[in-house]
Design an enzyme around this catalytic site. Structure first.
Site, PDB file in Angstrom:
ATOM      1  N   GLU A 295      -1.575  -6.932   7.535  1.00  0.00           N
ATOM      2  CA  GLU A 295      -0.866  -6.555   8.705  1.00  0.00           C
ATOM      3  C   GLU A 295      -1.092  -7.860   9.530  1.00  0.00           C
ATOM      4  O   GLU A 295      -1.977  -7.857   9.803  1.00  0.00           O
ATOM      5  CB  GLU A 295      -0.190  -5.742   8.203  1.00  0.00           C
ATOM      6  CG  GLU A 295       0.640  -5.444   9.645  1.00  0.00           C
ATOM      7  CD  GLU A 295       2.287  -5.709   8.128  1.00  0.00           C
ATOM      8  OE1 GLU A 295       2.154  -6.470   8.222  1.00  0.00           O
ATOM      9  OE2 GLU A 295       3.009  -4.690   7.510  1.00  0.00           O
TER      10      GLU A 295
ATOM     11  N   HIS B 245       0.646  -1.321  -0.099  1.00  0.00           N
ATOM     12  CA  HIS B 245      -0.317  -0.035  -0.055  1.00  0.00           C
ATOM     13  C   HIS B 245       0.631   1.501   0.005  1.00  0.00           C
ATOM     14  O   HIS B 245       1.745   0.998   0.462  1.00  0.00           O
ATOM     15  CB  HIS B 245      -0.995   0.205   1.226  1.00  0.00           C
ATOM     16  CG  HIS B 245      -0.194   0.028   1.986  1.00  0.00           C
ATOM     17  ND1 HIS B 245       0.485   1.424   3.378  1.00  0.00           N
ATOM     18  CD2 HIS B 245       0.394  -0.902   3.140  1.00  0.00           C
ATOM     19  CE1 HIS B 245       1.238   1.103   4.382  1.00  0.00           C
ATOM     20  NE2 HIS B 245       0.739  -0.081   4.773  1.00  0.00           N
TER      21      HIS B 245
END
Length: 197
Positions: A94, A10
């Site tokens: 994550e 990202h």
């Protein structure tokens, strides 16, 4: 053998810029992060074209967090693809830093010096209070990776990239947690190796 995976981390968030541990906190991209996502999309377009791959025919997968969703949509826009057509998989999130999330590393060191020292001693296996280790993340990712049977574009996080460097590329557990992870570039996993482009 894992099929080719085209991995995008990202784009930047304000927490990245401030050095805060994000983990699974849902933080949006900032202006630079949106530029990085578009840049990664343009690089991806060139890579896929050079390999004769039709972007619309690939499997597109992402972590469901806001920063990965927006990165995915901005990258797809650069390839002329609509927002629809993405599989969001919670296994691609994550790893969580637990009670350390939202803190900077100096704050962690000041508030939990023993924990910080333990993590420095074994970044792969250390589990923050209420959190996950890289080893935990790797076990979460293994079933997802085993289910990959076609070339895919994956938008996820730095920890996930490092875990895949270990699982696919064989990067040792001592090196993987400190491997460089970039925003605005494409990490290509293919034939048991990985390359940043």
């Amino acid at each position: 053998m894992t099929p080719p995976l085209f991995f995008l981390r990202h784009g930047e968030t304000d927490w990245n810029a401030e050095g805060r541990l994000q983990g699974q906190k849902d933080i949006d991209l900032n202006a630079l992060g949106r530029q990085q996502a578009a840049q990664a999309g343009r690089k991806l377009k060139k890579i896929l074209s050079s390999r004769g791959l039709d972007p619309a025919a690939l499997c597109w997968q992402a972590s469901p967090l806001a920063r990965t969703r927006e990165t995915m949509f901005l990258a797809r826009k650069e390839l002329g693809l609509p927002a629809e057509g993405v599989v969001f998989d919670a296994r691609l999130r994550e790893f969580t830093f637990g009670r350390w999330e939202g803190k900077t590393w100096p704050e962690v060191c000041a508030e939990d010096p023993e924990g910080a020292a333990a993590r420095d001693a074994d970044k792969w296996r250390f589990r923050p209070p209420g959190g996950e280790s890289y080893a935990d993340l790797t076990e979460r990712l293994r079933p997802w990776l085993d289910a990959q049977h076609e070339p895919s574009v994956v938008v996820s996080h730095g920890g996930v990239a490092r875990a895949l460097m270990h699982l696919i590329g064989g990067l040792c557990v001592e090196r993987a947690p400190t491997a460089d992870i970039f925003q605005g570039r494409v990490l290509v996993f293919s034939a048991g190796r990985f390359d940043w482009i």
